[in-house]
Design a protein around this motif. Structure first.
Motif, short mmCIF file in Angstrom:
data_model
loop_
_atom_site.label_atom_id
_atom_site.label_comp_id
_atom_site.label_asym_id
_atom_site.label_seq_id
_atom_site.Cartn_x
_atom_site.Cartn_y
_atom_site.Cartn_z
N PRO A 250 13.74 -8.60 -9.99
CA PRO A 250 13.44 -8.79 -8.57
C PRO A 250 13.23 -7.46 -7.86
O PRO A 250 14.02 -6.51 -8.04
N VAL A 251 12.16 -7.36 -7.09
CA VAL A 251 11.87 -6.17 -6.30
C VAL A 251 11.46 -6.65 -4.90
O VAL A 251 10.46 -7.35 -4.76
N ASN A 252 12.26 -6.28 -3.91
CA ASN A 252 11.99 -6.69 -2.53
C ASN A 252 11.83 -8.20 -2.40
O ASN A 252 10.93 -8.71 -1.71
N GLY A 253 12.66 -8.92 -3.13
CA GLY A 253 12.66 -10.37 -3.01
C GLY A 253 11.63 -11.10 -3.84
O GLY A 253 11.53 -12.33 -3.77
N ARG A 254 10.84 -10.37 -4.65
CA ARG A 254 9.81 -11.01 -5.49
C ARG A 254 9.96 -10.51 -6.92
O ARG A 254 10.36 -9.37 -7.16
N LEU A 255 9.60 -11.37 -7.86
CA LEU A 255 9.65 -10.97 -9.25
C LEU A 255 8.57 -9.94 -9.56
O LEU A 255 7.44 -10.04 -9.05
N ARG A 256 8.92 -8.97 -10.39
CA ARG A 256 7.97 -7.93 -10.78
C ARG A 256 8.17 -7.67 -12.27
O ARG A 256 9.28 -7.71 -12.80
N ILE A 257 7.08 -7.42 -12.98
CA ILE A 257 7.14 -7.13 -14.40
C ILE A 257 7.82 -5.78 -14.61
O ILE A 257 7.51 -4.80 -13.93
N LYS A 258 8.78 -5.75 -15.54
CA LYS A 258 9.51 -4.51 -15.81
C LYS A 258 8.60 -3.50 -16.50
O LYS A 258 7.85 -3.83 -17.41
N ASP A 259 8.70 -2.25 -16.07
CA ASP A 259 8.02 -1.16 -16.77
C ASP A 259 8.82 -0.77 -18.02
O ASP A 259 10.04 -0.56 -17.93
N GLU A 260 8.16 -0.66 -19.15
CA GLU A 260 8.76 -0.18 -20.39
C GLU A 260 7.77 0.78 -21.06
O GLU A 260 7.22 0.49 -22.11
N PRO A 261 7.49 1.92 -20.42
CA PRO A 261 6.50 2.84 -20.96
C PRO A 261 6.91 3.37 -22.33
O PRO A 261 8.11 3.49 -22.61
N PRO A 262 5.92 3.62 -23.23
CA PRO A 262 4.48 3.56 -22.99
C PRO A 262 3.87 2.21 -23.32
O PRO A 262 2.63 2.08 -23.36
N LEU A 263 4.69 1.16 -23.54
CA LEU A 263 4.16 -0.11 -24.01
C LEU A 263 3.89 -1.12 -22.89
O LEU A 263 3.05 -1.99 -23.04
N VAL A 264 4.61 -1.01 -21.78
CA VAL A 264 4.35 -1.85 -20.60
C VAL A 264 4.48 -0.96 -19.38
O VAL A 264 5.51 -0.32 -19.19
N TYR A 265 3.44 -0.91 -18.56
CA TYR A 265 3.50 -0.06 -17.38
C TYR A 265 2.47 -0.52 -16.34
O TYR A 265 1.48 -1.19 -16.67
N HIS A 266 2.71 -0.15 -15.11
CA HIS A 266 1.83 -0.52 -14.01
C HIS A 266 0.80 0.58 -13.74
O HIS A 266 1.06 1.76 -13.96
N PHE A 267 -0.34 0.14 -13.27
CA PHE A 267 -1.36 1.08 -12.80
C PHE A 267 -0.86 1.72 -11.51
O PHE A 267 -0.37 1.03 -10.62
N ALA A 268 -0.97 3.04 -11.42
CA ALA A 268 -0.48 3.75 -10.24
C ALA A 268 -1.65 4.31 -9.44
O ALA A 268 -2.20 5.38 -9.77
N PRO A 269 -2.09 3.64 -8.38
CA PRO A 269 -3.20 4.13 -7.56
C PRO A 269 -2.87 5.47 -6.92
O PRO A 269 -1.71 5.73 -6.54
N ALA A 270 -3.87 6.32 -6.79
CA ALA A 270 -3.65 7.65 -6.23
C ALA A 270 -3.49 7.62 -4.71
O ALA A 270 -2.84 8.49 -4.13
N ASN A 271 -4.07 6.60 -4.07
CA ASN A 271 -4.01 6.53 -2.62
C ASN A 271 -4.18 5.07 -2.18
O ASN A 271 -4.56 4.20 -2.98
N PRO A 272 -3.92 4.76 -0.91
CA PRO A 272 -4.04 3.37 -0.43
C PRO A 272 -5.43 2.77 -0.63
O PRO A 272 -5.55 1.58 -0.92
N ARG A 273 -6.46 3.60 -0.47
CA ARG A 273 -7.81 3.07 -0.64
C ARG A 273 -8.03 2.62 -2.08
O ARG A 273 -8.60 1.55 -2.34
N GLU A 274 -7.58 3.42 -3.03
CA GLU A 274 -7.73 3.07 -4.44
C GLU A 274 -6.90 1.83 -4.77
O GLU A 274 -7.33 0.97 -5.55
#
Length: 484
Positions: A250-274
């Motif tokens: 749970p993250v801020n009241g919602r489920l979120r996939i756990k990061d387990e780098p380098p095998l599971v990870y989220h895309f990290a945008p460089a800025n709000p527009r991206e």
């Protein structure tokens, strides 16, 4: 010159070792199964005259650089994940075999093969068979990986599957007698079941399902049945809810996939527009995927809301291709996990006619629907418009189960060969013409003899290629990294 299809129903132009891609362009679509069984059996026998069964034993050492072929198969993959691919392939000869479909496709293209054309799974090794659920929630057994699916000579799938059993038997330290028994049981089961399916009503073949209960009934001993029952019971318990229980937080009241780098990870945008562009791209992708579902499945899918997406490294041969796991929620409590997997061109397309589908995701989905006795209700495809990369989509781990061959005793491997031979025969009977294949196979053990000789020889080739990869890593030619 008249096409042979005009004179012998269901048989393509002969393909010999010296026939390259130009000759392959004349391959027809799968035989449509029309005509009497006797006429189709005769067509299969005619194909046997052009390419004798004994020729399928040919497995000459080829003068090629296995590392160069593996490197070529990395084109388009994520560079940071390629070392993990090599690291997994280094684990054992069988792990190497799993990741070397491109090598075997190259080699098979230079040797005699039949001109009996079916829809191939394209990567038929024993770890690509397993348990999965029908829409009615029955546990079935059959092929479950179709990334390389394409039309081609039926013997290519049989030879790849047989060799995988030989590699696995050698890795387990089983002797020559056990190795022979495993291959012979695989081939004899395949021949017998093809013959059985060729005599069945066409609709009955299409509706037929090889269930987990049938697998249990085939087991020779109580010990084997207990092992199979354990895997089946585990598969029954697999669902999006069980996946969520150990892969999310749970993250801020919602489920979120756990990061387990380098095998599971989220895309990290460089800025709000991206970040906004990424979100927009994902949602457009999902909308276009939705359009490939049947109407009733769309109604079900529309109850879910996308809440998270992460990259996930999967398999051995697939490492480096883009794979995402997407988490959806309905009613705030009901999770749905979908796997979004990149679909590149089949490794077979360099040596056989290219796919007729504009989207390789559709190629994979079509192959799965043709070859499996029942398919995932959320199976579909789409394309990432920004990159032009094709993907297919399916549920993640929904009532899926795999057998751990590394713990098999000789009798376990032999029984598993029976199940795989049965399942492969049904896949080909459903997607192709079993009478045509039956005519080629014949009633003797000539086909079995050839496949056994081939599998023994190619297992040796596989070990030599595995050693070449180890040498390339030691020499610094390629980089390998440990990955779970």
């Amino acid at each position: 010159m008249p096409k042979i299809m005009d004179t012998i129903p269901g048989v393509a132009p002969v393909l010999h070792a010296d026939t390259k891609q130009e000759g392959a362009e004349d391959l027809p679509s799968e035989f449509n199964g029309r005509g009497s069984r006797a006429s189709r059996i005769a067509a299969g026998k005619a194909a046997r005259q052009r390419v004798p069964r004994a020729e399928l034993a040919v497995c000459k050492r080829v003068d090629r650089d296995p590392i160069a072929l593996l490197e070529a198969s990395n084109v388009g993959r994520l560079p940071n994940l390629i070392p993990i691919r090599y690291g997994r392939m280094l684990t054992s000869p069988f792990a190497f075999y799993r990741g070397a479909a491109a090598l075997m496709a190259h080699d098979l293209s230079g040797w005699p093969r039949t001109d009996v054309i079916v829809h191939l799974s394209g990567d038929a090794h024993l770890a690509n068979f397993g348990l999965f659920a029908s829409p009615e929630r029955r546990i079935l057994f059959g092929p479950n990986d179709f990334d390389e699916t394409l039309r081609g000579p039926f013997d290519w799938d049989v030879r790849r599957l047989a060799t995988s059993f030989l590699v696995a038997a050698r890795e387990r330290g089983f002797g020559a007698r056990t190795q022979r028994d495993v291959i012979r049981r695989l081939c004899s089961t395949f021949r017998q079941r093809i013959d059985d399916f060729s005599k069945m009503d066409t609709l009955d073949v299409w509706y037929y399902q090889f269930s987990a209960d049938q697998m249990l009934a085939l087991a020779d001993t109580r010990a084997e049945r207990r092992k199979e029952q354990t895997v089946i019971s585990k598969a029954r318990s697999q669902s999006s809810r069980t996946v969520a229980s150990h892969t999310t937080e749970p993250v801020n009241g919602r489920l979120r996939i756990k990061d387990e780098p380098p095998l599971v990870y989220h895309f990290a945008p460089a800025n709000p527009r991206e970040a906004s562009q990424f979100d927009s791209t994902i949602r457009r992708f999902i909308a276009e995927y939705r359009a490939t579902l049947l109407m009733d499945r769309r109604a079900l899918f529309d109850r879910y809301e996308l809440v998270d997406v992460a990259l996930r490294v999967v398999g051995v041969g697939s490492v480096g291709t883009r794979c995402y796991v997407a988490l959806f929620m309905a009613d705030g409590t009901s999770p749905l996990f979908l796997q979004v997997k990149e679909a590149q061109a089949s490794v077979l397309e360099k040596y056989l006619p290219a796919s007729e589908f504009a989207n390789h995701g559709e190629r994979v989905v079509t192959g799965q629907r043709l070859l499996q006795s029942a398919s995932d209700i959320f199976l579909g495809w789409s394309r990432a418009r920004v990159t032009g990369i094709d993907f297919y989509v399916r549920q993640l781990r929904d009532m899926k189960g795999a057998f751990d061959f590394s713990t098999f005793e000789p009798e376990d491997l032999s029984e598993y060969a029976v199940s795989c031979g049965h399942a492969l025969a049904h896949a080909m009977a459903k997607a192709g013409d079993p009478a045509l294949i039956c005519g080629y196979l014949g009633k003797s053990e000539a086909f079995d003899d050839a496949i056994e000789v081939f599998a023994r020889a190619y297992a040796e080739q596989n070990e030599a290629d595995w050693s070449a990869l180890k040498a390339a890593v030691r020499a610094g030619r390629v980089a390998a990294a440990q990955g779970r």
